[in-house]
Scaffold this motif. Structure first.
Motif, PDB file in Angstrom:
ATOM      1  N   ASN A 187       0.857  -1.181   0.000  1.00 39.25           N
ATOM      2  CA  ASN A 187       0.000   0.000   0.000  1.00 39.25           C
ATOM      3  C   ASN A 187       0.892   1.229   0.000  1.00 39.25           C
ATOM      4  N   ASP A 188       0.327   2.392   0.200  1.00 35.87           N
ATOM      5  CA  ASP A 188       1.131   3.610   0.173  1.00 35.87           C
ATOM      6  C   ASP A 188       2.228   3.602   1.225  1.00 35.87           C
ATOM      7  N   ALA A 189       2.005   2.866   2.317  1.00 33.98           N
ATOM      8  CA  ALA A 189       2.941   2.925   3.436  1.00 33.98           C
ATOM      9  C   ALA A 189       4.100   1.947   3.315  1.00 33.98           C
ATOM     10  N   ALA A 190       3.859   0.729   2.783  1.00 36.79           N
ATOM     11  CA  ALA A 190       4.894  -0.296   2.893  1.00 36.79           C
ATOM     12  C   ALA A 190       4.621  -1.471   1.964  1.00 36.79           C
ATOM     13  N   ASP A 191       5.676  -2.292   1.780  1.00 38.62           N
ATOM     14  CA  ASP A 191       5.545  -3.641   1.223  1.00 38.62           C
ATOM     15  C   ASP A 191       5.458  -4.593   2.405  1.00 38.62           C
ATOM     16  N   ASN A 192       4.465  -5.505   2.410  1.00 40.51           N
ATOM     17  CA  ASN A 192       4.207  -6.343   3.574  1.00 40.51           C
ATOM     18  C   ASN A 192       4.153  -7.812   3.209  1.00 40.51           C
ATOM     19  N   VAL A 193       4.792  -8.632   4.034  1.00 36.98           N
ATOM     20  CA  VAL A 193       4.703 -10.086   3.918  1.00 36.98           C
ATOM     21  C   VAL A 193       4.194 -10.623   5.249  1.00 36.98           C
ATOM     22  N   VAL A 194       3.172 -11.486   5.213  1.00 38.97           N
ATOM     23  CA  VAL A 194       2.606 -12.084   6.423  1.00 38.97           C
ATOM     24  C   VAL A 194       2.802 -13.588   6.342  1.00 38.97           C
ATOM     25  N   ILE A 195       3.309 -14.176   7.414  1.00 37.37           N
ATOM     26  CA  ILE A 195       3.599 -15.610   7.473  1.00 37.37           C
ATOM     27  C   ILE A 195       2.782 -16.219   8.605  1.00 37.37           C
ATOM     28  N   ILE A 196       2.076 -17.312   8.323  1.00 35.26           N
ATOM     29  CA  ILE A 196       1.277 -18.023   9.324  1.00 35.26           C
ATOM     30  C   ILE A 196       1.930 -19.372   9.578  1.00 35.26           C
ATOM     31  N   ASN A 197       2.179 -19.680  10.836  1.00 31.61           N
ATOM     32  CA  ASN A 197       2.684 -21.003  11.210  1.00 31.61           C
ATOM     33  C   ASN A 197       1.603 -21.722  11.997  1.00 31.61           C
ATOM     34  N   PRO A 198       0.848 -22.637  11.357  1.00 30.35           N
ATOM     35  CA  PRO A 198      -0.254 -23.314  12.045  1.00 30.35           C
ATOM     36  C   PRO A 198       0.186 -24.567  12.793  1.00 30.35           C
ATOM     37  N   THR A 232       9.340  -0.232   4.646  1.00 30.44           N
ATOM     38  CA  THR A 232       9.008   1.113   4.196  1.00 30.44           C
ATOM     39  C   THR A 232      10.223   1.718   3.500  1.00 30.44           C
ATOM     40  N   GLY A 233      10.002   2.777   2.736  1.00 33.47           N
ATOM     41  CA  GLY A 233      11.098   3.437   2.040  1.00 33.47           C
ATOM     42  C   GLY A 233      10.583   4.481   1.085  1.00 33.47           C
ATOM     43  N   SER A 234      11.470   4.989   0.269  1.00 33.38           N
ATOM     44  CA  SER A 234      11.110   5.982  -0.739  1.00 33.38           C
ATOM     45  C   SER A 234      10.794   5.280  -2.048  1.00 33.38           C
ATOM     46  N   PRO A 235       9.784   5.754  -2.781  1.00 36.07           N
ATOM     47  CA  PRO A 235       9.448   5.109  -4.058  1.00 36.07           C
ATOM     48  C   PRO A 235      10.628   5.152  -5.023  1.00 36.07           C
TER      49      PRO A 235
END
Length: 731
Positions: free
Chosen positions: A434-445, A510-513
């Protein structure tokens, strides 16, 4: 019906979705047997685990995530304590769902909006964005709240009056309306015959949605209407096409909504554990992704405006529908874990063949017995309403939605790919930006802790980056935050994180475009002109003539940013998204051609034209022949003329032909003959403004006293038509 709308929380007790057999669930649990030792005895692993996400330089070309994706039912109307509501909205959950009870508003001939206004004041004050559920039949139109209205038109007018009241007193607060709740269930819409129940709902939707849109247009407001709000996935292939392909309802379907609960009371009785719930959630035949992929193709195949991008709302979901303690739903370990996994799965549908993510995910429920995000935290964890402590699963929503964390609620785009995505064992992951960040979500079930998972963020489109990692599990129930070391690698960055057992871990960068390495863009086009005001323009030529009459129909002069267009031809047929067309009227009569256009803001405009078709005059008699000349040699015999085309022979059987309302009538046209040429058109009009096409046998429910003419019209390939009719008297 008590005056408090809270009693509707218990509606799910008698409107629960059907579940799969015990045998099938037993099989799903057998698949977990190899994992049971690991589940029982936690372990740590140094085995190499990797997660890779490709952000495609944040190009904006990947599937979009709409803003306001996540919500919870009941915020602001099940309870009115500002501090409690603020706890939920501070977690990023600004979307909600509430009941608009017509039985309550119209308990007497004079409408009483007192309870509704109190709810809307709370919703408005807290800045919530609600889905309003139009529900119930008032006493003047039915014997109880779930009855089919005796006068569908008047019921629709009541819904429009509610819209008028809300628009006047709370403008812009309610824009999304669902029509009824789980109407496929006989305990929700009390019509015993399933086909009659479906037909009743379609007629109710047509009456309400058209009246509500007309009212909103008159008020200068934008609203969206949707349905069918079903919970039984086995009924989707019947209910969705019935709503989306009917010309009386399709123009008014702005979104499609459904409910999803994976398990139920039987699973609780059988001692459901986390391995079983996880297996159900990820199942390729009964899991979350599977059921969304059942719904989406039906939506895309519909005839509603903009079918390719019609929003899909999951307006209720949870792991289990039963009003009982299931030891998983609110558990400090499994509650947040299942909800993180569910959000991940719903995002990952685009990696599994879907064209778009859901537009709304509404968790059931904010507060109430057994289902909550707020309740008394104690040994029972049964959502006791005497307190409003944050429950464990609230923090899963906070991690995804809050601007203090991943800010999914602001919208964004999915990564071009993520590996692994949703799996049936081991780690699952999703990725978005999104505008704020690149995000990765990891689920360990699993019960295995992974000490060093390598996370690669490829083609990030950011420079001068900073990394943050978040951890949510029973030991870090309110989300722990720490810096993540990002190491430049070829084409992106890498971080190494620990992913403990039964945990959700997120890496945010996060960072600069940074510009993507692409060719120089083409010169920007000139600014588009301001779109003209929406108008419906219909030209029909000729407007009269003898049968068969070929008519040209042109709506191309209509103005505005049009996203939906329907032309009803007045003889039971219609076309969608076709500006110009031709049509042949083979039967004498007067036909009203109606154009309906809808623009991007939801505004609807109509225009009509009338076509008069008369019978062709009888041919003049041939002149008497002149005296025959002298005989000449006999010519060779001419071939026998081809047989003249024969009209179809309609046969219409209707039973019963009289009775008291609501009267369910069986209609059978299967004995009709085609006249030696295949049938190309078959319409059964029920005499109350509804009809079906190409359906030889059907049923229909008449909810209002009156005399109705059922008419069968057949047309064969030779272009010949014929009709048959029967009269039904309803007392």
């Amino acid at each position: 019906m008590p005056s408090s709308p809270q009693i509707n929380l218990n509606q799910r007790e008698y409107s629960s979705p059907s579940k799969t057999s015990k045998f099938r669930r037993a099989l799903s649990r057998l698949a977990w047997l190899p994992l049971v030792p690991a589940m029982l005895f936690g372990s740590a692993s140094s085995q190499a685990q990797t997660v890779t996400a490709d952000f495609a330089y944040r190009s904006g070309s990947t599937p979009a995530i709409p803003s306001g994706l996540l919500g919870v039912g009941g915020s602001g109307n099940w309870f009115s304590q500002p501090a409690a509501v603020n706890t939920i909205t501070s977690a990023g959950l600004s979307e909600t769902r509430f009941w608009i009870l017509l039985q309550q508003v119209y308990a007497t001939p004079t409408p009483d909006f007192g309870v509704l206004d109190a709810q809307l004041k709370s919703i408005s004050a807290e800045g919530l964005h609600p889905i309003g559920v139009i529900m119930n039949t008032p006493p003047s139109l039915g014997s109880n709240a779930c009855s089919a209205p005796s006068d569908v038109t008047k019921w629709g007018q009541m819904t429009a009056a509610v819209v008028a009241h809300i628009n006047q007193n709370f403008p812009g607060v309610v824009q999304d309306y669902e029509i009824w709740n789980e109407p496929e269930l006989a305990t929700s819409l009390c019509v015993s015959d399933p086909t009659a129940r479906l037909n009743t709902y379609v007629s109710m939707f047509a009456s309400a949605a058209s009246a509500m849109h007309a009212q909103a247009q008159a008020d200068g407001q934008t609203i969206h209407t949707g349905g069918p709000v079903i919970s039984q996935m086995s009924q989707a292939s019947t209910w969705l096409p019935a709503l989306l392909n009917n010309p009386s309802t399709a123009p008014y379907v702005d979104f499609v909504s459904f409910h999803l609960y994976l398990t139920g009371q039987t699973d609780i009785n059988n001692g459901m554990t986390w391995p079983g719930l996880y297996a159900d959630t990820q199942s390729s035949t009964q899991g979350l992704i599977h059921f969304y992929k059942v719904i989406e193709p039906l939506v895309r195949a519909g005839k509603q405006p903009n079918a390719a991008s019609t929003p899909i709302y999951l307006s209720e979901y949870n792991s289990n529908w039963a009003f009982a303690v299931d030891h998983l739903r609110n558990d400090p370990t499994y509650g947040p874990l299942w909800n993180s996994l569910a959000i991940t799965d719903f995002l990952n549908v685009v990696y599994n063949g879907a064209t778009a993510v859901p537009s709304r995910l509404v968790y059931f429920n904010a507060i109430g017995n057994y289902f909550c995000l707020l309740g008394q935290w104690d040994a029972d964890m049964d959502c006791n309403t005497s307190r409003t402590d944050p429950y464990p699963q609230l923090y899963a929503f906070q991690l995804f939605a809050s601007p203090n964390y991943l800010n999914l609620q602001a919208g964004g785009h999915m990564a071009a790919s993520v590996t692994p995505a949703s799996t049936t064992s081991g780690l699952s992951a999703t990725a978005f930006y999104n505008d704020a960040a690149d995000n990765v979500v990891i689920i360990n079930p699993t019960s295995t802790s992974y000490n060093a998972v390598a996370v690669t963020l490829a083609n990030p489109g950011l420079t001068s980056v900073t990394g943050t990692s978040y951890l949510l599990n029973s030991d870090n129930s309110q989300i722990s935050t720490e810096s993540a070391v990002l190491t430049p690698v070829s084409g992106g960055y890498s971080a190494t994180v620990a992913v403990p057992a039964y945990s959700t871990v997120a890496v945010s960068m996060t960072g600069s475009p940074a510009p993507a390495p692409a060719p120089a863009p083409a010169p920007s086009p000139a600014p588009a002109p301001t779109p003209a005001a929406t108008t419906a323009v219909l030209n029909v030529t000729p407007t009269r003539g003898t049968a068969p009459l070929v008519v040209s129909i042109d709506s191309s002069a209509s103005q505005g940013n049009i996203v939906g267009r329907t032309i009803k031809l007045g003889d039971g047929t219609w076309v969608n998204m076709t500006p110009t067309t031709g049509h042949t009227y083979t039967t004498p009569g007067t036909y009203t051609v109606q154009l309906t256009v809808k623009d991007q803001s939801g505004k609807i405009m109509t225009a009509n034209g009338v076509v008069t078709v008369t019978a062709a005059p009888a041919p003049a008699p041939a002149p008497s022949p002149a005296p025959a000349p002298a005989p000449a040699p006999a010519p060779a015999p001419a071939p026998a003329p081809a047989p003249a085309p024969v009209a179809p022979v309609p046969v219409l059987n209707v039973t019963p032909k009289s009775g008291t309302h609501p009267l369910v009538v069986s209609i059978d046209a299967s004995a009709s003959q085609n006249g030696g040429s295949p049938i190309t058109g078959e319409t059964i009009s029920f005499g109350d403004g509804t009809w079906v096409n190409m359906t030889p046998t059907t049923t229909h429910t008449y909810t209002k006293a009156g005399t109705y003419t059922i008419q069968l019209t057949l047309k064969n390939r030779a272009g010949l038509s014929a009709t048959a009719s029967n009269v039904v008297t309803v007392n």
